[in-house]
Design a protein around this motif. Structure first.
Motif, PDB file in Angstrom:
ATOM      1  N   ASP A 175       0.850  -1.179   0.000  1.00  0.00           N
ATOM      2  CA  ASP A 175       0.000   0.000   0.000  1.00  0.00           C
ATOM      3  C   ASP A 175       0.895   1.242   0.000  1.00  0.00           C
TER       4      ASP A 175
ATOM      5  N   THR B  95       1.391   3.668   4.757  1.00  0.00           N
ATOM      6  CA  THR B  95       2.213   2.450   4.797  1.00  0.00           C
ATOM      7  C   THR B  95       3.608   2.736   4.267  1.00  0.00           C
TER       8      THR B  95
ATOM      9  N   THR C 226      -2.983   0.218  -4.211  1.00  0.00           N
ATOM     10  CA  THR C 226      -3.441   1.456  -3.591  1.00  0.00           C
ATOM     11  C   THR C 226      -4.891   1.781  -3.914  1.00  0.00           C
TER      12      THR C 226
ATOM     13  N   ASN D 274      -8.248   0.571  -5.540  1.00  0.00           N
ATOM     14  CA  ASN D 274      -8.639  -0.594  -4.738  1.00  0.00           C
ATOM     15  C   ASN D 274      -8.829  -1.862  -5.575  1.00  0.00           C
TER      16      ASN D 274
ATOM     17  N   SER E  71     -10.419   3.834   3.580  1.00  0.00           N
ATOM     18  CA  SER E  71      -8.970   3.916   3.784  1.00  0.00           C
ATOM     19  C   SER E  71      -8.575   5.235   4.449  1.00  0.00           C
TER      20      SER E  71
ATOM     21  N   LYS F 154      -8.501  -5.065  -3.561  1.00  0.00           N
ATOM     22  CA  LYS F 154      -7.052  -5.091  -3.750  1.00  0.00           C
ATOM     23  C   LYS F 154      -6.550  -6.513  -3.964  1.00  0.00           C
TER      24      LYS F 154
ATOM     25  N   GLY G 245       0.345  -3.287   4.554  1.00  0.00           N
ATOM     26  CA  GLY G 245      -0.822  -2.421   4.533  1.00  0.00           C
ATOM     27  C   GLY G 245      -1.122  -1.830   5.882  1.00  0.00           C
TER      28      GLY G 245
ATOM     29  N   ASP H 217      -7.057  -2.630   2.802  1.00  0.00           N
ATOM     30  CA  ASP H 217      -5.945  -3.567   2.606  1.00  0.00           C
ATOM     31  C   ASP H 217      -6.270  -4.980   3.092  1.00  0.00           C
TER      32      ASP H 217
END
Length: 270
Positions: free
Chosen positions: A11, A15, A45, A69, A181, A196, A218, A223
């Motif tokens: 990520d 991260t 991401t 994603n 996120s 993801k 992540g 994630d």
């Protein structure tokens, strides 16, 4: 730790990057050494393609990316989208209809043209890329679902994102994926089955790499599918509690080069 991984997936925000959205020289060097030694690295991401140059300019060389994603797989060298899984216009319309009925005051934006452009409702609150020339307000509600979108973004004021995503997911059960996120009450919606994990699995298969040989990093709920799928899941110390709970290991926080420290240990590239 066993054999070194054959693919590293990470990520970006929270991260790999520090909180000020910069990539430390130590992290950039670790990634460069790993790729030079023959282990591919892929960025995975929620970011759209148009936000990737802010990362690429801090790397020794641009890295392939699974964006939005999992909805877009992108080759930055050729500037080519290898795969896209958008929400169809009729599906977008139904998702918006359900959420307007369920969530008072909800506002929307859509990532279109493989996430190179965004269209948003006039009352949708923009953040740090508000002046980007690829972003504009729609002129009528129907324009929101006039084209396929790789991601639909929903906001309804500042609220607990964990609670809000549950409301959205319940309203869209069986129709689309909902995740988040950030801590600002933004929910990110993709086509059913698009996560993801799905985007990374496609990319890994293209390289002939199975999930057992993937090392993934992540920090946030979006994630979770990737970290659950990968053979080795590593959370940064600043991660969301749900990520810390399922991770195989925890490294240092993003602001203290947690990913770089772990990679240096695994690959001996310090």
């Amino acid at each position: 730790m066993g054999d070194p991984p054959r693919l590293v997936a990470t990520d970006i925000d929270g991260t790999l990057l520090r909180d000020d959205r910069t990539l430390s020289p130590r992290t950039a060097a670790a990634l460069a050494r790993i790729t030079a030694a023959g282990t591919p690295v892929v960025l995975v991401t929620g970011r759209p393609i148009r936000w990737l140059p802010l990362v690429y300019e801090q790397l020794a060389a641009p890295l392939p990316a699974v964006c939005a994603n999992g909805a877009v797989v992108y080759d930055p060298v050729a500037d080519e989208v290898l795969r896209a899984d958008p929400l169809a216009p009729d599906l977008l319309a139904e998702v918006a209809r359900r959420l307007r009925a369920e969530v008072p005051g909800v506002s929307f934006a859509v990532e279109i043209v493989d996430s190179r452009q965004m269209r948003h409702e006039a009352h949708y609150p923009l953040r740090w890329d508000a002046d980007h020339d690829a972003i504009r307000a729609i002129e009528s509600p129907d324009e929101l679902h006039s084209a396929p979108a790789v991601k639909l973004l929903a906001r309804a004021g500042e609220q607990d994102p964990d609670a809000f995503v549950q409301v959205v997911a319940a309203a869209l059960e069986g129709l689309a994926e909902a995740t988040h996120s950030s801590y600002s009450g933004l929910v990110e919606i993709s086509a059913a089955g698009v996560t993801k994990a799905a985007g990374l699995a496609w990319y890994a298969a293209r390289l002939g790499v199975g999930e057992r040989d993937v090392l993934a990093f992540g920090d946030m709920p979006n994630d979770l599918p990737m970290l659950t799928w990968a053979g080795r899941a590593v959370a940064v110390a600043n991660a969301h509690p749900a990520v810390l709970e399922i991770a195989d290991e925890v490294t240092g926080p993003n602001d203290a080069d947690g990913v770089a420290a772990y990679l240096e240990q695994v690959f001996g590239v310090a």
